[in-house]
Design a protein around this motif. Sequence first.
Motif, PDB file in Angstrom:
ATOM      1  N   LYS A 177       0.830  -1.205   0.000  1.00  0.00           N
ATOM      2  CA  LYS A 177       0.000   0.000   0.000  1.00  0.00           C
ATOM      3  C   LYS A 177       0.864   1.255   0.000  1.00  0.00           C
ATOM      4  O   LYS A 177       0.591   2.214  -0.739  1.00  0.00           O
ATOM      5  N   THR A 178       1.906   1.233   0.808  1.00  0.00           N
ATOM      6  CA  THR A 178       2.797   2.389   0.892  1.00  0.00           C
ATOM      7  C   THR A 178       3.529   2.612  -0.423  1.00  0.00           C
ATOM      8  O   THR A 178       3.673   3.751  -0.894  1.00  0.00           O
ATOM      9  N   ILE A 179       3.985   1.531  -1.030  1.00  0.00           N
ATOM     10  CA  ILE A 179       4.688   1.622  -2.318  1.00  0.00           C
ATOM     11  C   ILE A 179       3.751   2.141  -3.406  1.00  0.00           C
ATOM     12  O   ILE A 179       4.114   3.008  -4.215  1.00  0.00           O
ATOM     13  N   ASP A 180       2.514   1.636  -3.414  1.00  0.00           N
ATOM     14  CA  ASP A 180       1.527   2.050  -4.414  1.00  0.00           C
ATOM     15  C   ASP A 180       1.219   3.540  -4.295  1.00  0.00           C
ATOM     16  O   ASP A 180       1.218   4.271  -5.287  1.00  0.00           O
ATOM     17  N   GLN A 181       0.979   4.000  -3.070  1.00  0.00           N
ATOM     18  CA  GLN A 181       0.642   5.404  -2.853  1.00  0.00           C
ATOM     19  C   GLN A 181       1.832   6.332  -3.090  1.00  0.00           C
ATOM     20  O   GLN A 181       1.653   7.527  -3.296  1.00  0.00           O
ATOM     21  N   SER A 182       3.022   5.771  -3.072  1.00  0.00           N
ATOM     22  CA  SER A 182       4.228   6.565  -3.333  1.00  0.00           C
ATOM     23  C   SER A 182       4.597   6.577  -4.811  1.00  0.00           C
ATOM     24  O   SER A 182       5.583   7.214  -5.208  1.00  0.00           O
ATOM     25  N   GLY A 183       3.828   5.851  -5.634  1.00  0.00           N
ATOM     26  CA  GLY A 183       4.089   5.808  -7.058  1.00  0.00           C
ATOM     27  C   GLY A 183       5.349   5.061  -7.431  1.00  0.00           C
ATOM     28  O   GLY A 183       6.019   5.375  -8.421  1.00  0.00           O
ATOM     29  N   LEU A 184       5.678   4.012  -6.652  1.00  0.00           N
ATOM     30  CA  LEU A 184       6.921   3.280  -6.864  1.00  0.00           C
ATOM     31  C   LEU A 184       6.686   1.825  -7.252  1.00  0.00           C
ATOM     32  O   LEU A 184       7.574   0.984  -7.080  1.00  0.00           O
ATOM     33  N   ASN A 185       5.507   1.527  -7.773  1.00  0.00           N
ATOM     34  CA  ASN A 185       5.165   0.136  -8.098  1.00  0.00           C
ATOM     35  C   ASN A 185       6.110  -0.507  -9.092  1.00  0.00           C
ATOM     36  O   ASN A 185       6.356  -1.714  -9.042  1.00  0.00           O
ATOM     37  N   ASP A 186       6.622   0.272 -10.030  1.00  0.00           N
ATOM     38  CA  ASP A 186       7.476  -0.295 -11.078  1.00  0.00           C
ATOM     39  C   ASP A 186       8.959  -0.131 -10.770  1.00  0.00           C
ATOM     40  O   ASP A 186       9.807  -0.320 -11.639  1.00  0.00           O
ATOM     41  N   LYS A 187       9.280   0.214  -9.526  1.00  0.00           N
ATOM     42  CA  LYS A 187      10.658   0.466  -9.129  1.00  0.00           C
ATOM     43  C   LYS A 187      11.173  -0.605  -8.168  1.00  0.00           C
ATOM     44  O   LYS A 187      10.402  -1.322  -7.534  1.00  0.00           O
TER      45      LYS A 187
END
Length: 281
Positions: free
Chosen positions: A76-86
């Motif tokens: 959830k934190t990664i998704d909301q930070s816009g880092l899903n593809d990182k």
Amino acid sequence: MINIDGQLVADSSFYLNAENSVFARGDGLVETVRVLQGKVIFWEEHYLRLMASMRILRMEIPMNFTMEFLEEELRKTIDQSGLNDKAVIARIYVFPKNSDGPGDPDRLATYLIQLKPLSSPFYLHEDSHYEVDLYKDFYIQAGMLSTLPTVSSVLKSIGTVYALENGYADCILLNDQKNVVQTLKGNLFLVGNNKIKTPPLSDGCDNNVLRKKVIELIEKSKEYEIEEGSISPFELQKADELFITEISSGIQSVSRYRRTEFKNEIAISILGKLNAAARFS
């Protein structure tokens, strides 16, 4: 974004105060994990280590602190930070939520998740010059407490200043019995005579997942014998290689210690096996 007890806040937010157990007493743990496109590398091992460390520090573990719950909070934190593809390094901090001190029976744990993007999805091996020396102003106390991922790291902080002041990339830490423990940045492995040696947990080295995985890979390869045994500073200059493992970067070869120059072939070989293991974890 930072996730603190399920609430997402901006990185610049003020979210701790003077009554917080981490701020007031350094009473907390931090587990550092790698996440690649939403997949937490070696997640089960990280979770079990975190739970074991919380029990040793007598924290009360909430009923919802399951492996699935924390993994979902990470995502959830990664998704909301816009880092899903990182590729991301995530630091999971846990600490008593409302504690007036060690004597307070209310030690229910809460958590905080902090993210940092990585430049590469792979564990890396830097080929840059990496000179180290012993740090002998202060010592790690041998024993279980030193193996835990506690947030308190005063020795490492002042050791890092010493390294910078003296032009070293890193420093090797000793315990109160004058045995080699690790470096400021990670666990230390010594290569020589077809054997790879690393300090035992009883000497106070960090008991992290990457150390465990590297030991397992060496055991499976059967190319080298792995030994967990106390290392004297006198053994360092006799080694063919010295290398350091660290979750954020990967494997770092030591190129020079005092007057001795070291090779890096074994470290690079292990790095390849480590990346393969991470891919299929």
